[in-house]
Motif scaffolding. Sequence first.
Motif, short mmCIF file in Angstrom:
data_model
loop_
_atom_site.label_atom_id
_atom_site.label_comp_id
_atom_site.label_asym_id
_atom_site.label_seq_id
_atom_site.Cartn_x
_atom_site.Cartn_y
_atom_site.Cartn_z
N HIS A 101 -3.17 -11.70 -11.31
CA HIS A 101 -2.96 -10.33 -10.85
C HIS A 101 -2.00 -10.29 -9.67
O HIS A 101 -1.12 -9.43 -9.60
N CYS A 157 -1.75 -5.85 -3.88
CA CYS A 157 -2.74 -6.88 -3.59
C CYS A 157 -2.12 -8.05 -2.83
O CYS A 157 -2.79 -8.71 -2.03
N CYS A 195 1.17 -7.82 -8.77
CA CYS A 195 0.77 -6.64 -7.99
C CYS A 195 1.16 -6.78 -6.53
O CYS A 195 0.62 -7.62 -5.81
N HIS A 234 -7.47 -2.97 -8.94
CA HIS A 234 -7.03 -4.02 -8.03
C HIS A 234 -8.19 -4.97 -7.70
O HIS A 234 -9.35 -4.64 -7.95
N ALA A 235 -7.81 -6.11 -7.15
CA ALA A 235 -8.84 -7.07 -6.77
C ALA A 235 -9.64 -6.53 -5.57
O ALA A 235 -9.09 -5.83 -4.72
#
Lengths: 269, 272
Positions: B32, B39, B36, B5-6
């Motif tokens: 992303h 996030c 996602c 994940h970020a």
Amino acid sequence: MMPAVSAADIAPTPYAWEIRATGLKVRVGRNHMAVDGLDLSLGTGVHGLLGPNGAGKSTLIRALATVLRPAEGNLELLGESAGGRGEHRALRRRIGYLPQEFGYYKRFTVREFVEYMAWLKEVPKADIPAAVQHAVERVGLADRADKRMKTLSGGMVRRVGIAQAIVNDPSILLLDEPTAGLDPAQRLRFRELLQELGKDTCVVVSTHLVEDVAAACTDVVLFAEGRLVFQGTPEDLAGAGDPEHVGDSPLERGYAALLLGPGRGRGAW
Amino acid sequence: MSVEHASIRIIDGYARGDTDLAADEVWALEAHLEMCRVCRDRLSASVAAQAPAVAALVGTVWSDLEPQLVGTAPVPRRRRWSARLSKWMTPVMVPWLAMVVGVTLLALLLDLADTGSGEVSLVLLFSPVLPVLGVAASWSRGLDPAYELTASAPRAGLYLVLRRTASVLAVVVPALLLGGWVTGVTAAQWLLPCLAFTSTTLALGGVVGVTRAAAWLVAGWAVVIVAPTLAAGRTTFALATDGLPVWGLILALGIGVVIARRGAYSVLGAHR
Ligand SMILES: [Zn+2]
């Protein structure tokens, strides 16, 4: 926000032309070749398939929709051979088709019918509601989406036909006489939609109306007696005519000149 | 899908609109975020904490939109049963299947009333052709208005034909089970002829069109078997128990031809 880019989006297309026919022959009935030795390459854009009635336009479109098998020659769609005995499932998922006689179930609502077609076209189940809504909005029927098909006018039914053709977001879109039954305002809206679709889709529109071609097509394919007579821009078509040919507009005169010109003196009407 | 994940640093920076985030970082983050949920949730929490101005703006937009959203009718998700059923049978098939059930019930009533057909069971006599009537309408260029559209779809072909045939059998077999149970005809006597006729209709239909094949088979059965049987008043040789291997052979042949010619069900039939 920038869209997420998937590998499929940036992969180069493995073909030069969406539609490529060489020496294509398609038989109708026992011994009539409705398409008789056609060489044609079509890429992205809106291609107007123009020709007199009975020229074999519908047969050609059916062959492109893979519901008629070529008798001879080669037909490649999206880089895949469309001949042979296969069912072409993967290829068909990327084709949209509106037959000339668009048949439907009267008791279905617009949404139910387009959903049913999306299911037949193997659109992933989770994507169907959004894809149907989008298609119905694009043809301007969002406010009628939950009306039964039998309550619609002829022009609206035609627009449902276009909605079902684009519901799977096709790479090749085949429309056989889509403007029949549309009133002038709907026709204008339809031409806008065609131009929009033609940006990233190979659209083939068969018509016998020269003005449809002038307004919406990037490319004209003139077809008579099963063969290609002319392929070029609408301007090229207009340039082919002289003032002495029959017709109200330069395009109509060009059309008449090419159909009745030298070597075609028998008159295709 | 990746489980990476970020980082909170990038998400917080993105929420504040920091200019020190590199363009490729922003692009990767947005790509992303589209995929996602985790996030996205972290970003919305981060917006509330790091950028109250943005949160306030979004709040204003929401409160402006809310009255309009109340007025818009939501997309109806309740699908009618007929639309759901269309994955198994077309609306065109419904009256034909009703007719099949009607014929079965009529034959049953006549059997029970024992009117002049002697020792012949009409339920048994009609059993082979009953599914044929339903199958006739299932893949018909003449009867089904959406035939050409259906034939051009990826799902067209043997799979869809078999799906529709299965739904015909799902109506016919219970009707015959009931009829057989009441009149004392065992399932073994009618099931194989029933399936054999179904497979033959499809096999022949791949060549001449399903509706035409069905008409030929029903007419043939009526002339060759039904009429003489009713005239003689005895159960026909064709439906006697020792005929079953022959029916099995016909069924196998039919299935073989259908599979060998499977491509025929995804193109326009040459005949109406
Ligand atoms: Zn994440």
